[in-house]
Motif scaffolding. Structure first.
Motif, PDB file in Angstrom:
ATOM      1  N   LEU A 187      -4.197  30.506  20.302  1.00 16.31           N
ATOM      2  CA  LEU A 187      -5.632  30.803  20.248  1.00 16.31           C
ATOM      3  C   LEU A 187      -6.061  31.797  21.330  1.00 16.31           C
ATOM      4  O   LEU A 187      -7.226  32.192  21.390  1.00 16.31           O
ATOM      5  CB  LEU A 187      -6.443  29.514  20.388  1.00 16.31           C
ATOM      6  CG  LEU A 187      -6.440  28.586  19.173  1.00 16.31           C
ATOM      7  CD1 LEU A 187      -7.086  27.246  19.526  1.00 16.31           C
ATOM      8  CD2 LEU A 187      -7.183  29.246  18.006  1.00 16.31           C
ATOM      9  N   GLY A 188      -5.123  32.185  22.198  1.00 17.72           N
ATOM     10  CA  GLY A 188      -5.441  33.134  23.256  1.00 17.72           C
ATOM     11  C   GLY A 188      -6.125  32.504  24.456  1.00 17.72           C
ATOM     12  O   GLY A 188      -6.731  33.203  25.268  1.00 17.72           O
ATOM     13  N   ALA A 189      -6.013  31.182  24.571  1.00 16.00           N
ATOM     14  CA  ALA A 189      -6.698  30.478  25.668  1.00 16.00           C
ATOM     15  C   ALA A 189      -5.778  30.150  26.832  1.00 16.00           C
ATOM     16  O   ALA A 189      -6.175  29.443  27.753  1.00 16.00           O
ATOM     17  CB  ALA A 189      -7.315  29.184  25.132  1.00 16.00           C
ATOM     18  N   ALA A 190      -4.537  30.658  26.805  1.00 17.00           N
ATOM     19  CA  ALA A 190      -3.554  30.276  27.824  1.00 17.00           C
ATOM     20  C   ALA A 190      -3.334  31.392  28.828  1.00 17.00           C
ATOM     21  O   ALA A 190      -2.232  31.890  29.024  1.00 17.00           O
ATOM     22  CB  ALA A 190      -2.237  29.880  27.161  1.00 17.00           C
ATOM     23  N   GLY A 191      -4.429  31.781  29.512  1.00 13.43           N
ATOM     24  CA  GLY A 191      -4.298  32.685  30.643  1.00 13.43           C
ATOM     25  C   GLY A 191      -4.011  31.888  31.903  1.00 13.43           C
ATOM     26  O   GLY A 191      -3.937  30.658  31.882  1.00 13.43           O
ATOM     27  N   ALA A 192      -3.836  32.598  33.011  1.00 15.90           N
ATOM     28  CA  ALA A 192      -3.543  31.936  34.282  1.00 15.90           C
ATOM     29  C   ALA A 192      -4.612  30.889  34.589  1.00 15.90           C
ATOM     30  O   ALA A 192      -5.808  31.112  34.395  1.00 15.90           O
ATOM     31  CB  ALA A 192      -3.476  32.968  35.395  1.00 15.90           C
ATOM     32  N   MET A 193      -4.160  29.727  35.066  1.00  9.98           N
ATOM     33  CA  MET A 193      -5.067  28.620  35.356  1.00  9.98           C
ATOM     34  C   MET A 193      -5.320  28.518  36.853  1.00  9.98           C
ATOM     35  O   MET A 193      -4.366  28.398  37.634  1.00  9.98           O
ATOM     36  CB  MET A 193      -4.469  27.314  34.833  1.00  9.98           C
ATOM     37  CG  MET A 193      -4.287  27.296  33.325  1.00  9.98           C
ATOM     38  SD  MET A 193      -3.510  25.781  32.740  1.00  9.98           S
ATOM     39  CE  MET A 193      -3.599  26.021  30.955  1.00  9.98           C
ATOM     40  N   ALA A 194      -6.574  28.596  37.246  1.00  8.23           N
ATOM     41  CA  ALA A 194      -6.974  28.482  38.648  1.00  8.23           C
ATOM     42  C   ALA A 194      -6.182  29.442  39.535  1.00  8.23           C
ATOM     43  O   ALA A 194      -5.730  29.081  40.618  1.00  8.23           O
ATOM     44  CB  ALA A 194      -6.811  27.047  39.125  1.00  8.23           C
ATOM     45  N   GLY A 195      -6.008  30.670  39.060  1.00  7.54           N
ATOM     46  CA  GLY A 195      -5.265  31.677  39.807  1.00  7.54           C
ATOM     47  C   GLY A 195      -3.810  31.778  39.408  1.00  7.54           C
ATOM     48  O   GLY A 195      -3.173  32.817  39.609  1.00  7.54           O
ATOM     49  N   GLY A 196      -3.251  30.707  38.852  1.00 10.84           N
ATOM     50  CA  GLY A 196      -1.898  30.754  38.325  1.00 10.84           C
ATOM     51  C   GLY A 196      -0.790  30.692  39.350  1.00 10.84           C
ATOM     52  O   GLY A 196       0.372  30.949  39.032  1.00 10.84           O
ATOM     53  N   GLY A 197      -1.117  30.319  40.606  1.00 10.90           N
ATOM     54  CA  GLY A 197      -0.088  30.270  41.637  1.00 10.90           C
ATOM     55  C   GLY A 197       0.668  28.961  41.709  1.00 10.90           C
ATOM     56  O   GLY A 197       1.729  28.894  42.345  1.00 10.90           O
ATOM     57  N   GLN A 198       0.145  27.915  41.079  1.00  7.82           N
ATOM     58  CA  GLN A 198       0.834  26.625  41.124  1.00  7.82           C
ATOM     59  C   GLN A 198       2.139  26.702  40.353  1.00  7.82           C
ATOM     60  O   GLN A 198       2.225  27.297  39.294  1.00  7.82           O
ATOM     61  CB  GLN A 198      -0.056  25.502  40.592  1.00  7.82           C
ATOM     62  CG  GLN A 198      -0.398  25.537  39.117  1.00  7.82           C
ATOM     63  CD  GLN A 198      -1.613  26.388  38.790  1.00  7.82           C
ATOM     64  OE1 GLN A 198      -1.884  27.386  39.441  1.00  7.82           O
ATOM     65  NE2 GLN A 198      -2.350  25.996  37.753  1.00  7.82           N
ATOM     66  N   MET A 199       3.183  26.076  40.922  1.00  2.00           N
ATOM     67  CA  MET A 199       4.501  26.121  40.300  1.00  2.00           C
ATOM     68  C   MET A 199       4.581  25.133  39.135  1.00  2.00           C
ATOM     69  O   MET A 199       3.970  24.065  39.170  1.00  2.00           O
ATOM     70  CB  MET A 199       5.582  25.815  41.327  1.00  2.00           C
ATOM     71  CG  MET A 199       5.659  26.830  42.460  1.00  2.00           C
ATOM     72  SD  MET A 199       6.130  28.490  41.887  1.00  2.00           S
ATOM     73  CE  MET A 199       7.860  28.225  41.488  1.00  2.00           C
ATOM     74  N   VAL A 200       5.346  25.520  38.124  1.00  2.00           N
ATOM     75  CA  VAL A 200       5.544  24.684  36.942  1.00  2.00           C
ATOM     76  C   VAL A 200       7.031  24.339  36.835  1.00  2.00           C
ATOM     77  O   VAL A 200       7.876  25.232  36.720  1.00  2.00           O
ATOM     78  CB  VAL A 200       5.090  25.407  35.656  1.00  2.00           C
ATOM     79  CG1 VAL A 200       5.343  24.524  34.436  1.00  2.00           C
ATOM     80  CG2 VAL A 200       3.621  25.796  35.751  1.00  2.00           C
ATOM     81  N   SER A 201       7.339  23.061  36.875  1.00  4.72           N
ATOM     82  CA  SER A 201       8.683  22.590  36.575  1.00  4.72           C
ATOM     83  C   SER A 201       8.705  22.129  35.127  1.00  4.72           C
ATOM     84  O   SER A 201       7.747  21.534  34.641  1.00  4.72           O
ATOM     85  CB  SER A 201       9.087  21.451  37.513  1.00  4.72           C
ATOM     86  OG  SER A 201       9.356  21.959  38.804  1.00  4.72           O
ATOM     87  N   TRP A 202       9.795  22.374  34.443  1.00  2.51           N
ATOM     88  CA  TRP A 202       9.869  22.171  32.992  1.00  2.51           C
ATOM     89  C   TRP A 202      11.318  21.851  32.634  1.00  2.51           C
ATOM     90  O   TRP A 202      12.216  21.945  33.469  1.00  2.51           O
ATOM     91  CB  TRP A 202       9.426  23.446  32.258  1.00  2.51           C
ATOM     92  CG  TRP A 202      10.314  24.616  32.619  1.00  2.51           C
ATOM     93  CD1 TRP A 202      10.209  25.415  33.726  1.00  2.51           C
ATOM     94  CD2 TRP A 202      11.477  25.062  31.917  1.00  2.51           C
ATOM     95  NE1 TRP A 202      11.239  26.330  33.747  1.00  2.51           N
ATOM     96  CE2 TRP A 202      12.025  26.139  32.658  1.00  2.51           C
ATOM     97  CE3 TRP A 202      12.101  24.667  30.734  1.00  2.51           C
ATOM     98  CZ2 TRP A 202      13.169  26.830  32.254  1.00  2.51           C
ATOM     99  CZ3 TRP A 202      13.256  25.335  30.336  1.00  2.51           C
ATOM    100  CH2 TRP A 202      13.767  26.416  31.088  1.00  2.51           C
TER     101      TRP A 202
END
Length: 314
Positions: A187-202
């Motif tokens: 939907l195009g709603a997945a831009g950087a969240m709150a600046g996007g600096g938080q690390m994501v483990s997956w």
């Protein structure tokens, strides 16, 4: 002789993936859950209320391994009622299994019990591993601490116990996290969240299943981080996700907007805003190799699978 794996709380997305993996290896898989899996799943279903001892206990006698995946989802508002259910669904089921293992003549040699990579603090300065990582504070961390403590309550001299500090597991199929995240991305709603600096483990679902097999067949015990070796910042994580779906843009969001959206969706902003910089040092040191170590290729492969299997419209 056919080896038996008992998967407690195995009727969901991850339980199905594990059942497919071990069945393909020639194992007998027994799924303990309150109700039959809603989606066709390899293995044999046995009723279990995650609390009382009953007929299900005999499935553990002579089993090669036990994997416990039971626990209410944390993707909810942290109301008093939900918090209580999150605690009890994890602690009661783990204790019930521990009591059952004490009672059987031939307990499994390995017990893998779910935990969570969220046990570590919000980390933006350095990665967190099993040796030098620092545990965090707050509700989610307290749940994880108590969960791991419950795993060790009983004296089980013949059973090696592993606490699976698992990151978010991505895979295609009903009940998986991608059912929700794919929609947001497309939907195009997945831009950087709150600046996007938080690390994501997956973690890719295949590597979860392979890591479970590795841990069952190996000698590790205690806490093990079950995460891909290459976590990345939220902005880069979402950019790769959008690229995999061919979505050219993603609307960024502020922390305040994420908090509001989480409330509307019946979830908690912490799930998106906490920086989880968790690495699998013990698995790597023990010789485990990841099929999907890097997120950009992993999500491309998963999106291709979703298209092949007809999940691209969800």
């Amino acid at each position: 002789m056919t080896q038996r794996l008992v998967v407690a709380g195995g009727s969901g997305f991850l339980g199905r993936a594990v059942a497919r993996h071990f069945t393909a290896l020639g194992w007998e898989v027994v799924i303990l859950s309150r109700s039959r899996p809603a989606v066709p799943t390899p293995g044999r279903w046995v009723a279990w209320d995650a609390l009382r001892q009953g007929e299900w206990v005999r499935e553990l006698d002579g089993a090669a391994a036990l994997l416990n995946l039971a626990g209410r989802t944390v993707n909810c508002r942290y109301s008093a009622a939900n918090m209580l259910e999150i605690y009890t669904s994890r602690l009661n089921s783990t204790r019930a299994l521990g009591r059952a293992l004490v009672s059987v003549d031939r307990p499994p040699r390995a017990w893998l019990n779910s935990s969570t990579a969220t046990i570590y603090r919000d980390a933006r300065d350095r990665p967190q591993d099993e040796r030098t990582g620092e545990l965090g504070t707050g509700f989610s961390v307290d749940v994880a601490r108590r969960w791991e403590a419950a795993l060790m309550e009983e004296a089980l001299p013949h059973t090696r116990r592993v606490a699976l500090r698992t990151a978010m597991v991505y895979g295609v199929g009903a009940g998986g996290i991608m059912e929700t995240t794919d929609r947001v991305v497309r939907l195009g709603a997945a831009g950087a969240m709150a600046g996007g600096g938080q690390m994501v483990s997956w973690l890719h679902e295949r590597d979860f299943c392979r890591a479970a097999q590795f841990l069952i067949e190996g000698s590790l015990e205690g806490p093990v981080n079950v995460t891909a070796p290459q976590p990345l910042p939220n902005a880069a994580f979402l950019r790769a996700y959008r690229d995999a779906w061919g979505v050219p843009f993603g609307v960024p969001s502020t922390a305040a907007l994420i908090g509001l959206g989480a409330a509307v969706m019946g979830s908690e902003a912490e799930l998106l805003l906490k920086s989880r910089w968790v690495v699998p040092t013990r698995l790597l040191d023990a010789g485990f190799t990841f099929e999907h170590p890097a997120w950009p290729q992993a999500i491309r492969d998963l999106v291709a699978q979703a298209r092949r299997e007809g999940h691209a419209g969800h």
